[in-house]
Structures are given as structure tokens and as C-alpha cells.
Design a protein around this motif. Structure first.
Motif, PDB file in Angstrom:
ATOM      1  N   ALA A 217       3.226  -0.454   3.691  1.00 48.33           N
ATOM      2  CA  ALA A 217       1.776  -0.311   2.959  1.00 48.33           C
ATOM      3  C   ALA A 217       1.778   0.700   1.721  1.00 48.33           C
ATOM      4  O   ALA A 217       1.345   0.369   0.618  1.00 48.33           O
ATOM      5  CB  ALA A 217       0.848  -0.249   3.951  1.00 48.33           C
ATOM      6  N   GLU A 220       4.497  -0.918  -0.861  1.00 50.05           N
ATOM      7  CA  GLU A 220       3.635  -1.953  -1.660  1.00 50.05           C
ATOM      8  C   GLU A 220       2.650  -1.436  -2.578  1.00 50.05           C
ATOM      9  O   GLU A 220       2.645  -1.866  -3.835  1.00 50.05           O
ATOM     10  CB  GLU A 220       2.954  -2.708  -0.672  1.00 50.05           C
ATOM     11  CG  GLU A 220       2.446  -3.856  -1.298  1.00 50.05           C
ATOM     12  CD  GLU A 220       1.679  -4.981  -0.223  1.00 50.05           C
ATOM     13  OE1 GLU A 220       0.721  -5.524  -0.519  1.00 50.05           O
ATOM     14  OE2 GLU A 220       2.099  -4.934   1.076  1.00 50.05           O
ATOM     15  N   LEU A 246      10.495  -5.736   6.613  1.00 45.51           N
ATOM     16  CA  LEU A 246       8.929  -5.973   6.239  1.00 45.51           C
ATOM     17  C   LEU A 246       8.800  -5.466   4.609  1.00 45.51           C
ATOM     18  O   LEU A 246       7.776  -6.530   4.120  1.00 45.51           O
ATOM     19  CB  LEU A 246       8.078  -4.893   7.028  1.00 45.51           C
ATOM     20  CG  LEU A 246       6.682  -5.055   6.957  1.00 45.51           C
ATOM     21  CD1 LEU A 246       6.189  -6.549   7.144  1.00 45.51           C
ATOM     22  CD2 LEU A 246       5.965  -3.826   7.940  1.00 45.51           C
ATOM     23  N   GLN A 249       9.939  -8.835   3.089  1.00 49.50           N
ATOM     24  CA  GLN A 249       8.839 -10.035   3.079  1.00 49.50           C
ATOM     25  C   GLN A 249       7.925  -9.868   2.400  1.00 49.50           C
ATOM     26  O   GLN A 249       7.163 -10.810   1.706  1.00 49.50           O
ATOM     27  CB  GLN A 249       8.555 -10.071   4.677  1.00 49.50           C
ATOM     28  CG  GLN A 249       7.398 -11.003   5.147  1.00 49.50           C
ATOM     29  CD  GLN A 249       7.037 -10.717   6.762  1.00 49.50           C
ATOM     30  OE1 GLN A 249       7.622 -10.042   7.394  1.00 49.50           O
ATOM     31  NE2 GLN A 249       5.782 -11.145   6.761  1.00 49.50           N
ATOM     32  N   ARG A 250       7.062  -8.587   2.289  1.00 43.23           N
ATOM     33  CA  ARG A 250       5.959  -8.182   1.342  1.00 43.23           C
ATOM     34  C   ARG A 250       6.382  -8.479  -0.097  1.00 43.23           C
ATOM     35  O   ARG A 250       5.462  -8.798  -0.981  1.00 43.23           O
ATOM     36  CB  ARG A 250       5.591  -7.074   1.717  1.00 43.23           C
ATOM     37  CG  ARG A 250       4.857  -6.783   3.009  1.00 43.23           C
ATOM     38  CD  ARG A 250       3.621  -7.771   3.250  1.00 43.23           C
ATOM     39  NE  ARG A 250       2.681  -7.583   2.390  1.00 43.23           N
ATOM     40  CZ  ARG A 250       1.930  -8.479   1.693  1.00 43.23           C
ATOM     41  NH1 ARG A 250       1.869  -9.720   2.343  1.00 43.23           N
ATOM     42  NH2 ARG A 250       1.117  -8.470   0.789  1.00 43.23           N
ATOM     43  N   ALA A 253       6.178 -12.099  -1.047  1.00 50.28           N
ATOM     44  CA  ALA A 253       4.891 -12.399  -0.918  1.00 50.28           C
ATOM     45  C   ALA A 253       4.297 -12.277  -2.063  1.00 50.28           C
ATOM     46  O   ALA A 253       3.466 -12.821  -2.709  1.00 50.28           O
ATOM     47  CB  ALA A 253       4.309 -12.202   0.217  1.00 50.28           C
ATOM     48  N   LEU A 254       4.573 -10.957  -2.834  1.00 51.44           N
ATOM     49  CA  LEU A 254       3.819 -10.627  -4.023  1.00 51.44           C
ATOM     50  C   LEU A 254       4.935 -10.857  -5.156  1.00 51.44           C
ATOM     51  O   LEU A 254       4.461 -10.692  -6.292  1.00 51.44           O
ATOM     52  CB  LEU A 254       3.993  -8.904  -3.929  1.00 51.44           C
ATOM     53  CG  LEU A 254       2.934  -8.519  -2.893  1.00 51.44           C
ATOM     54  CD1 LEU A 254       3.349  -7.110  -2.957  1.00 51.44           C
ATOM     55  CD2 LEU A 254       1.620  -8.620  -3.375  1.00 51.44           C
TER      56      LEU A 254
END
Length: 268
Positions: A217, A220, A246, A249-250, A253-254
Motif C-alpha cells: 500500500a 503503491e 502483491l 499484481q497491484r 491493475a494500475l
């Protein structure tokens, strides 16, 4: 050229022979002496403390260029970032290579010379999979790298360089200082080895935090086009692979992809 046709700056900047920090330090001490003589010891002492704090800033702030050029961000205008993974090779390396392959991602592994010498097959596998390999010192003296003298600093950098060159047949072009620290003695061996120093602008202390969701987090929230992301492998908490999985993966997605600086250099 970048996305709008502008020439990209030179990324691989090896330290030159000049020592601007030395001239700055001499000028600062001359100013201290003058102020001490003109206004008294209180003013002189205050300026002396300030100049020494500036020197320490150059040591402890990873993006400080006082002791030589340092790259801390790539000139990418689209959603591409440079993943850098420190402290290997380790037991995590095979899983990380498979993970990166599965995600179509590339990274630069900043390797410790002693660890590379102990596991040369992993170093060769990193190179065979198309990832970058960087110099991260020979013995990773984490507590004292900032204070190393010229002989020990040279040994840390040159010995790692020779070890990685012997294993892969190709000397690294990039150097990541231990804990990001530097001092006046780092530039000469970097220059002699043709190495450019790399810092970062995105980190989340993943080497010590055992919270993948919290680490990712934070990473990101700091991502931006051209970011240099600092990651680690082989940390005692044992969750680096999970964190990087992870993060990838993020990123997907972004709409973020990975890029190596060599790819940008080829487009100049």
C-alpha cells in the motif's frame, strides 16, 4: 527520445576526476575562520556546525549528489518503473525469477559479492532470464559502510565487481550503496570500475516490515512514471516474495509496467 520527442538525459553517469565537495569544504572552512575572526566564536561555531551537518547530509541522504552523481528517478513519461531488488542472491531468488517471468516483468538485482560467489548458479540464472545485475558491495557492511576509509571502500566495490564479472562474463554498470550511504571515498572506485550510483525514490522498508499489504500500500501510493522502486530479497521475515507478488499484481491493475534503464538509454 521520450514520448513527446525530447532527448532523454544521460542516465549512466560515472563520477569524474574532480572533487567539488573538497572545494566546497575548503571554502566553507575559510568562511568559518573569517566569520570567527570578524564576529566571534559563537557565529563561527554556528557556521562550522552547519557545514559539518551539510557534509553528513551528503553521507546519509541516499539521493544527495555531494560525493558524486546519483540516479534516483528515470525520465519516463509513461507508467513504467524500475524495480530494483537488493541483497541477493538468496533462497528467494528462484521464486522471484519465476514470478517476474510469469508477470512479464524485468528487474535489476543488486547483488552482494560474497553471496554471489557462494551461489554463482543463481547469478547466471538472473542474467539468463534477461534481468539486470548490479554491484551492492562485496560484504554488505551495513553498520559501517558510511564510515569506510578509502582502502576498505575500494575493496568492497572492486571485489564485488570482479566477482560478478567472473561469474557472468560482463561487469555491472550500476552500483547501489549499502543502505544508500556514501562518503568522499566512494567516487574513485566507482570511476575506476565504470559504475554509476543508483538510489531510489520509492521504498517501504520491506526488509524489516513483515506486513505485505502495508508495504505494498505504501509503495503503491508513491508510484509514478519513472520511479525507481527499492525492494529486497532474503530478509529474515521471509515474506519478500509475497510482497513483490502483491506489488506486481497491484502494478498490473494500475497499468504500470517495468523498464530497465538500458531500454531508455537505447532510445536516446
Amino acid at each position: 527520445m521520450d514520448a513527446i520527442g525530447q532527448p532523454l538525459p544521460v542516465l549512466h553517469r560515472v563520477p569524474g576526476a574532480s572533487r567539488p565537495w573538497l572545494w566546497w569544504l575548503l571554502a566553507a572552512h575559510a568562511a568559518v575562520a573569517l566569520l570567527w575572526w570578524q564576529l566571534g566564536w559563537k557565529a563561527g561555531l554556528a557556521l562550522m556546525v552547519a557545514t559539518h551537518l551539510a557534509c553528513l547530509w551528503g553521507v546519509f541522504w541516499p539521493r544527495a549528489a555531494m560525493y558524486g552523481p546519483v540516479l534516483s528517478h528515470l525520465p519516463a513519461s509513461d507508467r513504467r518503473v524500475w524495480l530494483t531488488i537488493d541483497d541477493g542472491p538468496s533462497d528467494d531468488t528462484p521464486a522471484l525469477l519465476d514470478l517476474l517471468d510469469a508477470c512479464g516483468a524485468k528487474a535489476t538485482f543488486f547483488l552482494v559479492g560474497e553471496r554471489a560467489a557462494a551461489r554463482p548458479e543463481l547469478v547466471r540464472e538472473i542474467a539468463a532470464r534477461g534481468h539486470g545485475i548490479g554491484n551492492h558491495s562485496h560484504g554488505h557492511p551495513q553498520a559501517w559502510f558510511w564510515a569506510l576509509g578509502p582502502a576498505r571502500m575500494r575493496r568492497e566495490i572492486v571485489q564485488c565487481q570482479e566477482t560478478l564479472r567472473a561469474i557472468t562474463g560482463c561487469p555491472p554498470r550500476w552500483f547501489r550503496a549499502v543502505v544508500g550511504h556514501a562518503n568522499p571515498f566512494v567516487s574513485a572506485p566507482l570511476r575506476d570500475c565504470g559504475l554509476a550510483r543508483v538510489a531510489w525514490d520509492v521504498r517501504a522498508f520491506d526488509a524489516v516490515r513483515a506486513d505485505p499489504a502495508g508495504v505494498v500500500a505504501h509503495l503503491e501510493s508513491a508510484l509514478s512514471p519513472g520511479a525507481i522502486v527499492l525492494l529486497h530479497e532474503g530478509s529474515p521475515h521471509g515474506r519478500n516474495v509475497e510482497m513483490i507478488a502483491l506489488l506486481l499484481q497491484r502494478m498490473q491493475a494500475l497499468g504500470y509496467a517495468t523498464v530497465l534503464p538500458e531500454e531508455l538509454e537505447r532510445s536516446v
